[in-house]
Design a protein around this motif. Sequence first.
Motif, short mmCIF file in Angstrom:
data_model
loop_
_atom_site.label_atom_id
_atom_site.label_comp_id
_atom_site.label_asym_id
_atom_site.label_seq_id
_atom_site.Cartn_x
_atom_site.Cartn_y
_atom_site.Cartn_z
N ILE A 125 0.80 -1.27 0.27
CA ILE A 125 -0.05 0.31 0.27
C ILE A 125 0.96 1.17 0.21
CG2 ILE A 125 -0.36 0.05 2.59
CD1 ILE A 125 -3.03 0.01 -0.46
N THR A 126 1.97 1.32 0.78
CA THR A 126 3.24 2.55 0.65
C THR A 126 3.33 2.60 -1.08
OG1 THR A 126 3.27 2.19 3.06
CG2 THR A 126 4.63 3.66 2.08
N GLU A 127 3.81 1.50 -1.34
CA GLU A 127 3.91 1.34 -2.59
C GLU A 127 3.84 2.11 -3.59
OE1 GLU A 127 6.96 -0.79 -6.61
OE2 GLU A 127 6.74 0.72 -4.35
N LEU A 128 1.68 1.70 -3.86
CA LEU A 128 0.80 2.33 -4.64
C LEU A 128 0.69 4.05 -4.39
CD1 LEU A 128 -1.22 -0.87 -4.26
CD2 LEU A 128 -0.37 -0.44 -6.10
N ALA A 129 0.72 4.21 -2.77
CA ALA A 129 -0.01 5.05 -2.60
C ALA A 129 1.54 6.33 -3.37
CB ALA A 129 -0.24 5.72 -1.35
N ALA A 130 2.79 6.12 -2.67
CA ALA A 130 3.61 6.97 -3.59
C ALA A 130 3.55 7.07 -4.74
CB ALA A 130 5.55 6.07 -2.70
N ALA A 131 3.57 5.95 -6.14
CA ALA A 131 2.90 6.02 -6.92
C ALA A 131 1.84 6.58 -7.69
CB ALA A 131 3.30 4.99 -7.81
N ASN A 132 1.13 6.81 -6.55
CA ASN A 132 -0.09 8.03 -6.90
C ASN A 132 -1.46 6.68 -8.08
OD1 ASN A 132 -0.04 10.10 -5.40
ND2 ASN A 132 1.25 11.17 -7.31
N GLN A 133 -0.89 5.75 -7.68
CA GLN A 133 -1.89 4.56 -8.71
C GLN A 133 -2.76 4.13 -7.38
OE1 GLN A 133 -0.42 -0.25 -9.93
NE2 GLN A 133 0.80 1.58 -10.48
N SER A 134 -4.06 4.12 -8.30
CA SER A 134 -5.57 3.80 -7.99
C SER A 134 -5.37 2.24 -7.93
CB SER A 134 -6.22 5.01 -8.19
OG SER A 134 -7.42 4.49 -7.04
N ARG A 135 -6.10 1.34 -6.24
CA ARG A 135 -6.19 -0.26 -7.34
C ARG A 135 -7.96 -0.24 -6.61
NH1 ARG A 135 -1.72 -4.45 -8.94
NH2 ARG A 135 -0.49 -2.26 -9.85
N ASN A 136 -8.44 -1.26 -7.13
CA ASN A 136 -9.78 -1.83 -5.74
C ASN A 136 -8.72 -2.79 -5.16
OD1 ASN A 136 -12.50 -2.73 -5.26
ND2 ASN A 136 -12.60 -3.60 -7.40
N TYR A 158 -5.57 5.18 2.21
CA TYR A 158 -5.69 5.01 0.38
C TYR A 158 -6.58 4.72 -0.37
CZ TYR A 158 -4.16 2.36 -3.74
OH TYR A 158 -4.12 2.04 -5.27
N GLY A 159 -7.96 4.59 0.32
CA GLY A 159 -9.02 4.50 0.23
C GLY A 159 -9.63 3.25 0.07
N ALA A 160 -8.66 2.29 0.45
CA ALA A 160 -8.97 0.66 0.48
C ALA A 160 -10.32 0.66 1.59
CB ALA A 160 -8.01 -0.27 1.30
N LYS A 161 -11.32 -0.57 1.11
CA LYS A 161 -12.26 -0.93 2.23
C LYS A 161 -11.29 -1.81 3.30
CE LYS A 161 -15.03 -0.55 -2.15
NZ LYS A 161 -13.90 0.19 -3.09
N VAL A 162 -11.83 -1.27 4.43
CA VAL A 162 -11.21 -2.49 4.80
C VAL A 162 -12.12 -2.95 6.41
CG1 VAL A 162 -9.75 -2.32 7.44
CG2 VAL A 162 -9.38 -0.51 5.63
N HIS A 163 -12.29 -4.32 6.40
CA HIS A 163 -13.43 -5.64 6.70
C HIS A 163 -12.65 -5.62 8.53
CE1 HIS A 163 -15.34 -4.58 3.50
NE2 HIS A 163 -14.63 -5.19 2.81
#
Length: 226
Positions: A125-136, A158-163
């Motif tokens: 999640i740190t990698e994706l956030a740093a790259a401004n890459q949005s994933r489902n 980041y915007g992930a759905k957390v359960h």
Amino acid sequence: MQIQFKQKINEGSDIYSFVFEPLETFAQTTGQFIEINLKHQNPDNRGSKRWFTLSSSPKEEFVQITTRIPRDGPSSFKQALVSLAPDTVLSISHPEGDFTLPTDSTIPLLFVAGGIGITPFRSMITELAAANQSRNIHLVYAGRSTNDLVFRNLFEQYGAKVHDYIDTKITLKEIVKSLKPAPNTIIYMSGPEPMIESFVRQAKTMDLDKKLLKTDYFPGYKENLS
């Protein structure tokens, strides 16, 4: 290769992150693991080496592991780890493992983390956030208490759905029935060895594509959150 210890961070409860500076070129992929050689006096029968999944990402300039240090009866390795003096130099293996993100950013992802099994997902999640890459991304996070759910805020930001599943048993069948992941969803399962072994057994009885299942076992953790 060698790394130099810089600081210890209490993430909550008995969970700590250990931050190191690489002393030579360090190339990792999110979700990989290393072996640390921590020579110390009077090692117990588990010895002076241990495998850790990295909680740091390639976007960060440090090497980080995150682990639980039991208050009662920690191994000699973890006693030595928590007592490390600043600037201590340790030897590690090169990163390895294939518990990694798909290059196709359109593929939906389901992360299932049991306790300290959150560490590779923190890297991702740190990698994706740093790259401004949005994933489902959906994160199913199981722990003995809310104090066990470290790094949770990173996924929310980041915007992930957390359960969350607190002090309750979960099953893979229950997760799939509840979240209804798309057929092409990659399911990542990371946590204590008994939990992941249970999920693997459950997966064999379910209509899931084995090629879309990835596992990361944490040996030495006996709790079964499934």
